[in-house]
Design a protein around this motif. Structure first.
Motif, PDB file in Angstrom:
ATOM      1  N   ALA A  55      -4.960  -4.436  -0.327  1.00 36.36           N
ATOM      2  CA  ALA A  55      -6.266  -4.512   0.327  1.00 36.36           C
ATOM      3  C   ALA A  55      -7.228  -3.636  -0.475  1.00 36.36           C
ATOM      4  CB  ALA A  55      -6.170  -4.026   1.771  1.00 36.36           C
ATOM      5  N   THR A  56      -8.497  -3.697  -0.115  1.00 35.86           N
ATOM      6  CA  THR A  56      -9.468  -2.857  -0.799  1.00 35.86           C
ATOM      7  C   THR A  56      -9.155  -1.391  -0.543  1.00 35.86           C
ATOM      8  OG1 THR A  56     -10.957  -2.964   1.085  1.00 35.86           O
ATOM      9  CG2 THR A  56     -11.311  -4.573  -0.679  1.00 35.86           C
ATOM     10  N   ALA A  57      -9.550  -0.544  -1.492  1.00 36.05           N
ATOM     11  CA  ALA A  57      -9.295   0.883  -1.349  1.00 36.05           C
ATOM     12  C   ALA A  57     -10.371   1.670  -2.086  1.00 36.05           C
ATOM     13  CB  ALA A  57      -7.925   1.241  -1.902  1.00 36.05           C
ATOM     14  N   GLU A  58     -10.595   2.884  -1.611  1.00 31.66           N
ATOM     15  CA  GLU A  58     -11.488   3.821  -2.278  1.00 31.66           C
ATOM     16  C   GLU A  58     -10.765   5.151  -2.368  1.00 31.66           C
ATOM     17  OE1 GLU A  58     -15.761   6.061  -1.680  1.00 31.66           O
ATOM     18  OE2 GLU A  58     -15.458   4.108  -0.746  1.00 31.66           O
ATOM     19  N   ILE A  59     -10.756   5.736  -3.554  1.00 28.90           N
ATOM     20  CA  ILE A  59     -10.140   7.047  -3.762  1.00 28.90           C
ATOM     21  C   ILE A  59     -11.243   7.994  -4.212  1.00 28.90           C
ATOM     22  CG2 ILE A  59      -8.387   8.369  -4.978  1.00 28.90           C
ATOM     23  CD1 ILE A  59      -6.891   5.755  -5.471  1.00 28.90           C
ATOM     24  N   GLY A  79      -1.218  -1.879   2.947  1.00 24.59           N
ATOM     25  CA  GLY A  79      -1.436  -3.245   3.398  1.00 24.59           C
ATOM     26  C   GLY A  79      -2.800  -3.496   3.991  1.00 24.59           C
ATOM     27  N   GLY A  80      -3.534  -2.442   4.283  1.00 20.00           N
ATOM     28  CA  GLY A  80      -4.869  -2.567   4.844  1.00 20.00           C
ATOM     29  C   GLY A  80      -5.834  -1.694   4.075  1.00 20.00           C
ATOM     30  N   PRO A  81      -7.130  -1.853   4.328  1.00 23.27           N
ATOM     31  CA  PRO A  81      -8.123  -1.042   3.636  1.00 23.27           C
ATOM     32  C   PRO A  81      -7.861   0.448   3.863  1.00 23.27           C
ATOM     33  CG  PRO A  81      -9.186  -2.809   4.841  1.00 23.27           C
ATOM     34  CD  PRO A  81      -7.729  -2.794   5.256  1.00 23.27           C
ATOM     35  N   VAL A  82      -8.098   1.244   2.821  1.00 21.12           N
ATOM     36  CA  VAL A  82      -7.828   2.674   2.907  1.00 21.12           C
ATOM     37  C   VAL A  82      -8.868   3.441   2.116  1.00 21.12           C
ATOM     38  CG1 VAL A  82      -6.235   2.679   0.935  1.00 21.12           C
ATOM     39  CG2 VAL A  82      -6.024   4.426   2.669  1.00 21.12           C
ATOM     40  N   TYR A 107      -6.663  -6.366  -4.758  1.00 22.34           N
ATOM     41  CA  TYR A 107      -8.074  -6.334  -4.396  1.00 22.34           C
ATOM     42  C   TYR A 107      -8.738  -5.190  -5.148  1.00 22.34           C
ATOM     43  CZ  TYR A 107      -7.001  -9.511  -0.573  1.00 22.34           C
ATOM     44  OH  TYR A 107      -6.614 -10.601   0.155  1.00 22.34           O
ATOM     45  N   PRO A 108     -10.077  -5.139  -5.135  1.00 19.51           N
ATOM     46  CA  PRO A 108     -10.764  -4.079  -5.860  1.00 19.51           C
ATOM     47  C   PRO A 108     -10.392  -2.676  -5.370  1.00 19.51           C
ATOM     48  CG  PRO A 108     -12.306  -5.817  -5.294  1.00 19.51           C
ATOM     49  CD  PRO A 108     -11.009  -6.111  -4.575  1.00 19.51           C
ATOM     50  N   LEU A 109     -10.334  -1.765  -6.313  1.00 25.24           N
ATOM     51  CA  LEU A 109     -10.077  -0.351  -6.046  1.00 25.24           C
ATOM     52  C   LEU A 109     -11.231   0.425  -6.653  1.00 25.24           C
ATOM     53  CD1 LEU A 109      -8.087   2.028  -5.265  1.00 25.24           C
ATOM     54  CD2 LEU A 109      -7.387   1.946  -7.650  1.00 25.24           C
ATOM     55  N   THR A 110     -11.821   1.314  -5.878  1.00 23.36           N
ATOM     56  CA  THR A 110     -12.900   2.170  -6.364  1.00 23.36           C
ATOM     57  C   THR A 110     -12.361   3.581  -6.514  1.00 23.36           C
ATOM     58  OG1 THR A 110     -14.572   0.863  -5.227  1.00 23.36           O
ATOM     59  CG2 THR A 110     -15.187   3.098  -5.845  1.00 23.36           C
ATOM     60  N   ILE A 111     -12.601   4.183  -7.670  1.00 20.33           N
ATOM     61  CA  ILE A 111     -12.260   5.584  -7.894  1.00 20.33           C
ATOM     62  C   ILE A 111     -13.571   6.315  -8.141  1.00 20.33           C
ATOM     63  CG2 ILE A 111     -11.057   7.240  -9.358  1.00 20.33           C
ATOM     64  CD1 ILE A 111      -9.077   5.022 -10.017  1.00 20.33           C
ATOM     65  N   ALA A 112     -13.855   7.342  -7.334  1.00 20.49           N
ATOM     66  CA  ALA A 112     -15.123   8.059  -7.425  1.00 20.49           C
ATOM     67  C   ALA A 112     -14.886   9.559  -7.491  1.00 20.49           C
ATOM     68  CB  ALA A 112     -15.988   7.720  -6.212  1.00 20.49           C
ATOM     69  N   ALA A 113     -15.622  10.209  -8.379  1.00 24.53           N
ATOM     70  CA  ALA A 113     -15.607  11.677  -8.433  1.00 24.53           C
ATOM     71  C   ALA A 113     -16.474  12.195  -7.298  1.00 24.53           C
ATOM     72  CB  ALA A 113     -16.145  12.157  -9.766  1.00 24.53           C
ATOM     73  N   LYS A 114     -15.992  13.167  -6.592  1.00 25.69           N
ATOM     74  CA  LYS A 114     -16.726  13.782  -5.481  1.00 25.69           C
ATOM     75  C   LYS A 114     -17.218  15.134  -5.949  1.00 25.69           C
ATOM     76  CE  LYS A 114     -17.428  13.999  -0.844  1.00 25.69           C
ATOM     77  NZ  LYS A 114     -18.583  14.838  -0.735  1.00 25.69           N
ATOM     78  N   LEU A 115     -18.523  15.310  -6.055  1.00 24.20           N
ATOM     79  CA  LEU A 115     -19.084  16.555  -6.563  1.00 24.20           C
ATOM     80  C   LEU A 115     -19.089  17.675  -5.529  1.00 24.20           C
ATOM     81  CD1 LEU A 115     -22.053  15.100  -8.636  1.00 24.20           C
ATOM     82  CD2 LEU A 115     -19.764  15.733  -9.411  1.00 24.20           C
TER      83      LEU A 115
END
Length: 76
Positions: free
Chosen positions: A25-29, A4-7, A45-53
């Motif tokens: 809510a917005t999220a980043e994974i 329910g909230g940004p994560v 809301y937008p969701l960002t998925i990012a590879a972590k090197l």
């Protein structure tokens, strides 16, 4: 599950499935070694998925132990 909230999620795992998950809510994974299935997720809301090197760091500054994933290859 509902977010329910940004994560921000930081995960080192082989597979992530988001079944019946609502992102209200917005999220980043941030991911390492992971294949992702978001087929049954709902995004408001937008969701960002990012590879972590680089390895994830713990609160004390040490690296998260990722020995179980050593040599794992990303799948397309």
């Amino acid at each position: 599950m509902m977010f329910g909230g940004p994560v921000i999620l930081s995960l080192a795992t082989r597979r992530l499935e988001s079944r019946r998950t609502r992102w209200a809510a917005t999220a980043e994974i941030r991911l390492r070694y992971t294949t992702v299935d978001l087929a049954h997720a709902v995004f408001e809301y937008p969701l960002t998925i990012a590879a972590k090197l680089d390895p994830f760091l713990l609160a004390d500054g040490s690296e998260l132990a990722e020995g179980a994933f050593a040599g794992a290859r990303a799948r397309g």
